[in-house]
Design a protein around this motif. Structure first.
Motif, mmCIF file in Angstrom:
data_model
loop_
_atom_site.group_PDB
_atom_site.id
_atom_site.type_symbol
_atom_site.label_atom_id
_atom_site.label_comp_id
_atom_site.label_asym_id
_atom_site.label_seq_id
_atom_site.Cartn_x
_atom_site.Cartn_y
_atom_site.Cartn_z
ATOM 1 N N TYR A 136 18.678 -38.439 -0.192
ATOM 2 C CA TYR A 136 18.658 -37.275 -0.667
ATOM 3 C C TYR A 136 17.908 -37.168 -2.054
ATOM 4 O O TYR A 136 17.416 -37.984 -2.734
ATOM 5 C CB TYR A 136 20.133 -37.142 -1.281
ATOM 6 C CG TYR A 136 21.326 -37.044 -0.277
ATOM 7 C CD1 TYR A 136 21.794 -35.896 0.059
ATOM 8 C CD2 TYR A 136 21.857 -38.136 -0.132
ATOM 9 C CE1 TYR A 136 22.779 -35.866 1.196
ATOM 10 C CE2 TYR A 136 22.929 -38.322 0.971
ATOM 11 C CZ TYR A 136 23.374 -37.170 1.566
ATOM 12 O OH TYR A 136 24.141 -37.130 2.215
ATOM 13 N N LEU A 137 17.238 -36.042 -2.164
ATOM 14 C CA LEU A 137 16.599 -35.419 -3.248
ATOM 15 C C LEU A 137 17.394 -34.764 -4.273
ATOM 16 O O LEU A 137 18.018 -33.550 -3.650
ATOM 17 C CB LEU A 137 15.269 -34.682 -3.116
ATOM 18 C CG LEU A 137 14.543 -34.409 -4.203
ATOM 19 C CD1 LEU A 137 13.886 -35.400 -4.879
ATOM 20 C CD2 LEU A 137 13.383 -33.209 -3.830
ATOM 21 N N VAL A 138 17.689 -35.170 -5.458
ATOM 22 C CA VAL A 138 18.638 -34.346 -6.266
ATOM 23 C C VAL A 138 17.955 -33.736 -7.670
ATOM 24 O O VAL A 138 16.956 -34.529 -8.069
ATOM 25 C CB VAL A 138 19.841 -35.254 -6.949
ATOM 26 C CG1 VAL A 138 20.650 -34.644 -7.863
ATOM 27 C CG2 VAL A 138 20.426 -36.187 -5.582
ATOM 28 N N VAL A 139 17.892 -32.540 -7.561
ATOM 29 C CA VAL A 139 17.174 -31.883 -8.824
ATOM 30 C C VAL A 139 18.427 -31.318 -9.788
ATOM 31 O O VAL A 139 19.350 -30.655 -9.508
ATOM 32 C CB VAL A 139 16.651 -30.661 -8.231
ATOM 33 C CG1 VAL A 139 16.038 -29.803 -9.457
ATOM 34 C CG2 VAL A 139 15.598 -30.918 -7.114
ATOM 35 N N THR A 140 18.411 -31.925 -11.116
ATOM 36 C CA THR A 140 19.186 -31.368 -12.053
ATOM 37 C C THR A 140 18.919 -30.182 -12.838
ATOM 38 O O THR A 140 17.669 -30.148 -13.610
ATOM 39 C CB THR A 140 19.402 -32.488 -13.340
ATOM 40 O OG1 THR A 140 19.767 -33.707 -12.481
ATOM 41 C CG2 THR A 140 20.459 -32.236 -14.233
ATOM 42 N N GLY A 141 19.585 -29.091 -12.643
ATOM 43 C CA GLY A 141 19.300 -27.780 -13.389
ATOM 44 C C GLY A 141 20.067 -27.642 -14.754
ATOM 45 O O GLY A 141 20.685 -28.482 -15.112
ATOM 46 N N ALA A 142 20.092 -26.449 -15.202
ATOM 47 C CA ALA A 142 20.600 -26.213 -16.509
ATOM 48 C C ALA A 142 22.050 -26.157 -16.534
ATOM 49 O O ALA A 142 22.936 -26.730 -17.307
ATOM 50 C CB ALA A 142 20.090 -24.869 -17.135
ATOM 51 N N VAL B 150 20.570 -30.363 -3.934
ATOM 52 C CA VAL B 150 20.403 -31.524 -3.314
ATOM 53 C C VAL B 150 19.748 -31.113 -2.094
ATOM 54 O O VAL B 150 20.123 -30.081 -1.340
ATOM 55 C CB VAL B 150 21.981 -32.083 -2.904
ATOM 56 C CG1 VAL B 150 21.659 -33.399 -2.295
ATOM 57 C CG2 VAL B 150 22.700 -32.352 -4.062
ATOM 58 N N LEU B 151 18.643 -31.764 -1.805
ATOM 59 C CA LEU B 151 18.076 -31.545 -0.377
ATOM 60 C C LEU B 151 18.351 -32.700 0.304
ATOM 61 O O LEU B 151 18.051 -33.939 0.106
ATOM 62 C CB LEU B 151 16.521 -31.662 -0.662
ATOM 63 C CG LEU B 151 15.453 -31.499 0.487
ATOM 64 C CD1 LEU B 151 15.716 -30.162 1.073
ATOM 65 C CD2 LEU B 151 14.067 -31.617 0.204
ATOM 66 N N GLN B 152 18.989 -32.421 1.517
ATOM 67 C CA GLN B 152 19.519 -33.394 2.439
ATOM 68 C C GLN B 152 18.571 -33.912 3.299
ATOM 69 O O GLN B 152 17.434 -33.541 3.755
ATOM 70 C CB GLN B 152 20.839 -32.804 3.183
ATOM 71 C CG GLN B 152 21.809 -32.283 2.124
ATOM 72 C CD GLN B 152 23.095 -31.474 2.925
ATOM 73 O OE1 GLN B 152 24.076 -32.334 3.328
ATOM 74 N NE2 GLN B 152 23.051 -30.387 3.027
ATOM 75 N N PRO B 153 18.875 -34.848 4.174
ATOM 76 C CA PRO B 153 17.884 -35.531 5.110
ATOM 77 C C PRO B 153 17.652 -34.512 6.111
ATOM 78 O O PRO B 153 16.440 -34.598 6.696
ATOM 79 C CB PRO B 153 18.766 -36.836 5.542
ATOM 80 C CG PRO B 153 19.765 -37.250 4.454
ATOM 81 C CD PRO B 153 19.863 -36.039 3.917
ATOM 82 N N ASP B 154 18.584 -33.732 6.599
ATOM 83 C CA ASP B 154 18.395 -32.768 7.849
ATOM 84 C C ASP B 154 17.564 -31.686 7.347
ATOM 85 O O ASP B 154 17.218 -30.588 7.755
ATOM 86 C CB ASP B 154 19.520 -32.244 8.327
ATOM 87 C CG ASP B 154 20.563 -31.605 7.382
ATOM 88 O OD1 ASP B 154 20.162 -31.461 6.150
ATOM 89 O OD2 ASP B 154 21.581 -31.451 7.631
ATOM 90 N N GLY B 155 17.022 -31.700 5.993
ATOM 91 C CA GLY B 155 16.330 -30.377 5.471
ATOM 92 C C GLY B 155 17.081 -29.448 4.689
ATOM 93 O O GLY B 155 16.587 -28.443 4.050
ATOM 94 N N LYS B 156 18.477 -29.535 4.887
ATOM 95 C CA LYS B 156 19.266 -28.460 4.246
ATOM 96 C C LYS B 156 19.275 -28.567 2.612
ATOM 97 O O LYS B 156 19.296 -29.807 2.284
ATOM 98 C CB LYS B 156 20.644 -28.399 4.983
ATOM 99 C CG LYS B 156 20.801 -27.837 6.329
ATOM 100 C CD LYS B 156 22.286 -27.941 6.744
ATOM 101 C CE LYS B 156 22.563 -27.722 8.303
ATOM 102 N NZ LYS B 156 23.704 -27.826 8.776
#
Length: 775
Positions: free
Chosen positions: A276-282, A287-293
């Motif tokens: 997963y790619l995780v982006v912390t916002g304000a 979360v960007l999942q392995p299936d691209g969702k």
């Protein structure tokens, strides 16, 4: 002397039958206001909900708070703090990271010292801390790769070998022309090392390149917004992502950065893990999942997310500055975890009364300017903190507004705590919806300088008639600066005769004769020292520096305390002075302070004594900029001196000290947080029943002191074995006995049951308590 103790010793066989028949009483299981902290032990009180960094470690998830560290154990569904009492070298953490290959948690401190936690072992790396570097020195973030930790520092990059536990390399002065640059984050993709610096992004080949030479580093900023400040990197599906402070997320395509608008544009800290790619916002996590969702997770528990990471368990773990560690699933369900603690670490004063401890946030600076702190009151009772402020309870009838709380006193006559606010007047606090605020609208209290500024209270005290005395530092000429709130809710104000600084005072103390001792503020005054005021006779005396003028070691007064003999102890900017027989303050000429002498030097000579507290044995605990000191009742013998080097104190700058007399626990507020120490002196405030023993039973591996509390104050104590053989005798320290489980010869006693027999000096309030010593 024909005491009950001697009678007990003579009739021991008969008493033993009674003892064995009253087992429920003799085990001394009273728990009211008793500390579970062993004698001589420390406890750190950390605001664990102020999360700043998170590290996923399989069955554990670690959370670094502003002033401490804890982990959540997924198997047992429990949190566990890790503090200096467990072996950590410091408390103020700047970054953490976990290396799965070596099973190591890397803990970087604000001081740049580093702890490596592996299992139950902690190794300290102090190379950066000891290295002389011009300019700021800090560790901003940590990257782990191939059993190496790349530490992004304010001066460059330090490479730490996690197997050899040593610094392998340092890359510094990497900016244009070899200038120093602040490195905020690092990433490794393929054979390249990328750095986010104050001079933009730099990149270099890892192999075949001299990374210590600034010419090996190339700028890589094409496509980044001019204002973009990269704070983090993540490698996801072989793509390098960069998170910025306010411009969102960028992805590196060839040698060009491209914004990824779908991942948000607010504050963006990025991490990658478990696919997963995780982006912390304000206020959310994307979360960007392995299936691209892509899924954006929001919750009421995400008030101020600072960083997040995805775990192999399919959960996202967030460090939130308001709720600690927050667990999110991909459906948006959220749970927060944090050990109990105070709301924040910014404490101006600690105060104990009626079995509770109160920590007051906020205050004012050395120029008496308000700090505007709204963190409120932190109340400690029965081992638990309860926090009160306008963030948690926004209703005005509770604590809004209530800024910069600076002093407190408990009034037994009303059962309320009276709290002085440096900006919002006096708060009569009885709990939520049981309080009242006094300011310029409903009392004679005046706003500072006669302007729209709020009412600045600096000191409060209560006398024997339940009157609450209040110092109003309004700095106005010819108006009252001292007021009293009577139990019938009426006010009375006083102008001190002949005192030009009567509205520029700070602290107030009421002595055993009802006379008020007031310190003159250390800023914007015409004189220094103390003002002693007797309102019944309307007379005033000023005590200052110099023989015949009051004899204080320094005119800058920081603290005042009354001891168990009624003597007045004054902490100044240059040590301590003591006034004996305060009843003669107006009659004796001259009336000078005595300066205690230790090792032929004045007590704490040259040091600022910010706080003085008196324990149940009339010993003096003193807080300075050089740690915490304990002195004998007369101040002529040093008993203990605690600093960050020999204790878990969060900082050497001690701002306030108080003693919770029922347990003997000493609470210490430093400029970096709160700690408490279980001392061996208590005050038995109610008629003594029978004693409380901790620990009991005493196990074979226990090497500390056994505390027997709840005794008559300064009681005679005898310890015998079950046959009546005398093992040890002594006097209680206040209402507590500290026993090292040894006999007169210094040998540890054998396993068995031992009887602790005590009585007061007149032979009354006799008590027999059992201690079990195990094999």
């Amino acid at each position: 002397m024909k005491s009950i103790l001697l009678l007990q010793l003579k009739k021991l066989p008969v008493l033993l039958q009674l003892v064995l028949g009253l087992s429920g009483l003799l085990w001394g299981q009273r728990v009211l206001a008793q500390s579970r902290l062993p004698l001589g032990s420390w406890q750190l009180h950390v605001p664990y909900q102020q999360g700043k960094a998170v590290a996923y470690a399989g069955d554990k998830v670690y959370l670094a708070a502003q002033q401490g560290l804890f982990y959540y154990d997924k198997e047992f569904n429990a949190t566990q703090p890790i503090t200096k009492t467990d072996g950590l070298h410091e408390q103020q953490i700047s970054a953490i990271q976990y290396d799965e290959a070596t099973g190591t948690l890397i803990i970087a401190y604000k001081s740049t010292s580093i702890d490596l936690l592996r299992g139950n072992e902690i190794s300290n790396i102090s190379d950066i801390y000891r290295k002389a570097i011009s300019g700021p020195k800090a560790i901003n973030s940590i990257l782990v790769h191939n059993k190496l930790a790349y530490l992004s520092c304010s001066f460059g990059v330090v490479v730490l070998d996690l197997q050899q536990l040593e610094v392998r390399e340092t890359y510094s002065n990497l900016g244009p022309g070899g200038t120093a640059v602040n490195v905020q984050a690092a990433a490794i993709r393929n054979d390249s090392l990328y750095l986010a610096t104050g001079a933009g992004i730099l990149a270099a080949q890892l192999s075949g390149t001299n990374l210590q030479d600034f010419r090996s580093w190339n700028p890589l900023n094409n496509g980044l917004a001019a204002a973009a400040q990269v704070n983090s990197f993540a490698i996801y599906n072989q793509v390098l992502y960069a998170g910025t402070n306010a411009q969102g997320v960028y992805a590196l395509s060839s040698k060009q950065w491209e914004p990824v608008a779908t991942l948000g544009t607010a504050m963006a800290n990025v991490s990658a893990g478990a696919g997963y790619l995780v982006v912390t916002g304000a206020s959310s996590v994307t979360v960007l999942q392995p299936d691209g969702k892509r899924v954006t997770l929001a919750s009421d528990l995400l008030k101020s997310p600072q960083a997040a990471v995805a775990g192999a368990d399919g959960k996202v773990w967030v460090a939130d500055a308001s709720h600690g560690l927050v667990r999110l699933d991909l459906n948006g369900n959220a749970t927060a975890f944090a050990p109990n603690g105070p709301f924040a670490s910014d404490v101006f004063r600690v105060y104990a009364a009626a079995g509770k401890v109160y920590a007051l946030s906020g205050g004012y600076d050395q120029n008496y300017l308000p700090l505007g702190n709204r963190n409120g009151i932190y109340e400690y009772a029965s081992g638990t903190w309860q926090n009160y402020n306008s963030f948690l309870y926004p209703e005005p009838k509770d604590l809004a507004p209530a800024t910069d709380l600076v002093d407190a006193v408990y009034n037994p006559g009303t059962g309320k705590l009276y709290i002085g606010s440096y900006g919002n007047g006096l708060l009569a606090w009885g709990g939520l919806k049981q309080n009242k605020r006094y300011d310029k609208t409903n009392s004679p209290l005046l706003a500072s300088n006669g302007t729209a500024d709020g009412v600045r209270i600096t000191g409060v005290a209560v006398d024997q008639d339940a009157n609450v005395w209040v110092v109003d530092r309004n700095q106005l000429p010819k108006v009252p600066g001292l007021h009293v709130l009577h139990p019938d809710a009426t006010w009375q104000s006083f102008t001190l005769p002949g005192v030009p600084d009567g509205t520029n005072l700070e602290q107030v103390l009421v002595d055993d004769f009802g006379v008020k001792w007031l310190s003159i503020a250390r800023y914007r005054n015409t004189r220094t020292g103390l003002v002693v005021f007797d309102e019944k006779e309307n007379r005033v005396r000023t005590l200052s520096v110099g023989e015949g003028n009051g004899g204080l070691p320094d005119g800058a007064v920081y603290s005042i305390a009354k001891d168990l003999m009624g003597y007045i102890w004054v902490g100044t900017g240059n040590g301590v002075g003591v006034y004996y027989n305060p009843g003669f303050v107006f009659e004796t000429q001259p009336y000078d302070a005595r300066i205690p002498i230790i090792a032929r030097r004045p007590l704490l000579d040259g040091q600022v004594v910010r706080s003085i507290a008196v324990d149940g044995a009339n010993r003096k605990w003193m807080g300075t900029d050089n740690g915490l000191w304990l002195f004998s009742p007369d101040g002529d013998e040093l008993i203990r001196h605690f600093t960050t080097q020999n204790s878990p104190l969060p900082s050497d700058k001690v701002q306030s000290v108080t003693v919770e007399h029922q347990s003997g626990e000493v609470f210490v507020a430093t400029d970096a947080g709160i700690a408490s120490y279980r001392a061996e002196a208590t005050i038995t405030e109610n008629p003594p029943a029978c004693a409380y023993v901790f620990p009991n039973p005493v196990r074979r591996d226990y090497t500390g002191m056994v505390g027997v509390s709840g005794l008559p104050n300064n009681a005679d104590v005898r310890i015998t074995d079950i046959t009546g053989t005398l093992v040890y005798k002594t006097h209680a320290t206040g209402g507590t006995l500290a026993w090292d489980v040894r006999d007169y010869n210094g040998k540890r006693v054998k396993a068995g049951v031992y009887l602790v027999m005590s009585s007061d000096g007149k032979g009354g309030h006799a008590c027999i308590t059992k201690i079990a010593v195990l094999e």
